[in-house]
Design a protein around this motif. Structure first.
Motif, PDB file in Angstrom:
ATOM      1  N   LEU A   1       0.838  -1.205   0.000  1.00 32.70           N
ATOM      2  CA  LEU A   1       0.000   0.000   0.000  1.00 32.70           C
ATOM      3  C   LEU A   1       0.870   1.251   0.000  1.00 32.70           C
ATOM      4  O   LEU A   1       0.631   2.202  -0.753  1.00 32.70           O
ATOM      5  N   SER A   2       1.885   1.242   0.845  1.00 32.83           N
ATOM      6  CA  SER A   2       2.762   2.408   0.956  1.00 32.83           C
ATOM      7  C   SER A   2       3.428   2.725  -0.386  1.00 32.83           C
ATOM      8  O   SER A   2       3.491   3.884  -0.811  1.00 32.83           O
ATOM      9  N   GLU A   3       3.889   1.689  -1.064  1.00 42.38           N
ATOM     10  CA  GLU A   3       4.548   1.899  -2.365  1.00 42.38           C
ATOM     11  C   GLU A   3       3.552   2.396  -3.403  1.00 42.38           C
ATOM     12  O   GLU A   3       3.863   3.271  -4.225  1.00 42.38           O
ATOM     13  N   ALA A   4       2.340   1.856  -3.372  1.00 44.84           N
ATOM     14  CA  ALA A   4       1.321   2.289  -4.342  1.00 44.84           C
ATOM     15  C   ALA A   4       0.942   3.751  -4.108  1.00 44.84           C
ATOM     16  O   ALA A   4       0.767   4.523  -5.059  1.00 44.84           O
ATOM     17  N   LEU A   5       0.846   4.153  -2.840  1.00 46.37           N
ATOM     18  CA  LEU A   5       0.496   5.541  -2.539  1.00 46.37           C
ATOM     19  C   LEU A   5       1.637   6.485  -2.901  1.00 46.37           C
ATOM     20  O   LEU A   5       1.413   7.581  -3.410  1.00 46.37           O
ATOM     21  N   ALA A   6       2.868   6.031  -2.652  1.00 41.59           N
ATOM     22  CA  ALA A   6       4.019   6.873  -2.984  1.00 41.59           C
ATOM     23  C   ALA A   6       4.148   7.062  -4.495  1.00 41.59           C
ATOM     24  O   ALA A   6       4.634   8.087  -4.966  1.00 41.59           O
ATOM     25  N   ALA A   7       3.685   6.071  -5.242  1.00 44.34           N
ATOM     26  CA  ALA A   7       3.755   6.168  -6.705  1.00 44.34           C
ATOM     27  C   ALA A   7       2.764   7.189  -7.237  1.00 44.34           C
ATOM     28  O   ALA A   7       2.850   7.594  -8.401  1.00 44.34           O
ATOM     29  N   GLY A   8       1.817   7.622  -6.377  1.00 40.98           N
ATOM     30  CA  GLY A   8       0.892   8.677  -6.766  1.00 40.98           C
ATOM     31  C   GLY A   8      -0.285   8.151  -7.541  1.00 40.98           C
ATOM     32  O   GLY A   8      -0.423   6.969  -7.812  1.00 40.98           O
ATOM     33  N   SER A   9      -1.165   9.061  -7.877  1.00 36.86           N
ATOM     34  CA  SER A   9      -2.355   8.713  -8.651  1.00 36.86           C
ATOM     35  C   SER A   9      -2.651   9.848  -9.608  1.00 36.86           C
ATOM     36  O   SER A   9      -2.049  10.898  -9.572  1.00 36.86           O
ATOM     37  N   ALA A  10      -3.611   9.595 -10.468  1.00 41.84           N
ATOM     38  CA  ALA A  10      -4.027  10.630 -11.411  1.00 41.84           C
ATOM     39  C   ALA A  10      -4.840  11.716 -10.720  1.00 41.84           C
ATOM     40  O   ALA A  10      -5.249  12.678 -11.341  1.00 41.84           O
ATOM     41  N   GLY A  11      -5.064  11.553  -9.436  1.00 36.31           N
ATOM     42  CA  GLY A  11      -5.839  12.537  -8.696  1.00 36.31           C
ATOM     43  C   GLY A  11      -7.284  12.129  -8.625  1.00 36.31           C
ATOM     44  O   GLY A  11      -7.748  11.287  -9.372  1.00 36.31           O
ATOM     45  N   ARG A  12      -7.979  12.743  -7.701  1.00 37.01           N
ATOM     46  CA  ARG A  12      -9.371  12.411  -7.523  1.00 37.01           C
ATOM     47  C   ARG A  12     -10.202  12.849  -8.714  1.00 37.01           C
ATOM     48  O   ARG A  12      -9.894  13.826  -9.373  1.00 37.01           O
ATOM     49  N   GLN A  13     -11.257  12.126  -8.959  1.00 40.97           N
ATOM     50  CA  GLN A  13     -12.173  12.525 -10.021  1.00 40.97           C
ATOM     51  C   GLN A  13     -12.759  13.891  -9.668  1.00 40.97           C
ATOM     52  O   GLN A  13     -12.961  14.205  -8.511  1.00 40.97           O
ATOM     53  N   ALA A  14     -13.000  14.681 -10.704  1.00 40.41           N
ATOM     54  CA  ALA A  14     -13.653  15.977 -10.474  1.00 40.41           C
ATOM     55  C   ALA A  14     -15.018  15.748  -9.856  1.00 40.41           C
ATOM     56  O   ALA A  14     -15.735  14.838 -10.230  1.00 40.41           O
ATOM     57  N   ARG A  15     -15.346  16.573  -8.866  1.00 42.27           N
ATOM     58  CA  ARG A  15     -16.633  16.402  -8.189  1.00 42.27           C
ATOM     59  C   ARG A  15     -17.549  17.564  -8.474  1.00 42.27           C
ATOM     60  O   ARG A  15     -17.114  18.648  -8.636  1.00 42.27           O
TER      61      ARG A  15
END
Ligand SMILES: [Mg+2]
Length: 194
Positions: free
Chosen positions: A180-194
């Protein structure tokens, strides 16, 4: 609705959110998803799901965090509802899975079963977005909108009780946490627009 109905509906709409599970949901969710972003916190974490999810949500505000919490778990740590409402993490979604029993310890009747109203508890704790869902069809209709809006969101889901064994972790907990820690550190495309 059955727990399986709920989990399959969630799997259909889940994108890159972290999903935190404990107790009965931890036993079943890995059959639907068992990746780095699935914090399957087993076997000993009754009541701790919302606090774990809150910590992740605050540390990673760009990432939506979905917590699946049993009704017995919620009662065990009611104070965290006030903590979450006070901190107002916009990326936290808490499902309270109300089946009226302590499922993994043998199906004992929940304290206050039939009398406690979880949506009322959440509102009184300060949650503004509160839902109650009873039917699978209603769940599939409402889920996309629930996940799009700003949190924190509390959703009480009425389920049929199916007592079963305690969850068994599929891998050692340190490995789960490292993934989990590695996946979170790798980042994401960001939250979907709300
Ligand atoms: Mg329960």
């Amino acid at each position: 609705m059955e727990l399986a109905d709920f989990l399959s509906a969630l799997k259909e709409v889940r994108k890159d959110q972290v999903v935190v599970t404990t107790m009965a949901s931890a036993r079943e969710w890995p059959n639907y998803s068992d990746g780095p972003l699935d914090l399957n916190y087993a076997p000993s974490s009754m009541g701790q799901g919302p606090a774990l999810g809150l910590g992740i949500a605050l540390a990673r505000p760009e990432r939506q965090v979905i917590v699946l919490n049993g009704d017995g778990c919620t009662l065990m740590n009611l104070g965290v509802l006030v903590t979450i409402a006070g901190l107002r993490p916009v990326n936290l979604v808490l499902f309270n899975l109300e089946n009226g029993v302590y499922e993994v310890t043998g199906g004992q009747k929940l304290a206050g079963s039939g009398r406690v109203g979880f949506t009322g508890v959440a509102r009184s704790a300060g949650w503004e977005r509160v839902y109650e869902i009873k039917e699978a069809e209603e769940l599939r209709r409402e889920l996309p909108g629930i996940l799009r809006g700003n949190g924190p969101v509390f959703i009480n889901v009425k389920l049929v009780a199916r007592p079963g064994p305690s969850p068994k972790p599929r891998r050692p907990m340190p490995e789960t946490l490292r993934m989990l820690s590695e996946a979170l550190a790798a980042g994401s495309a960001g939250r979907q627009a709300r």
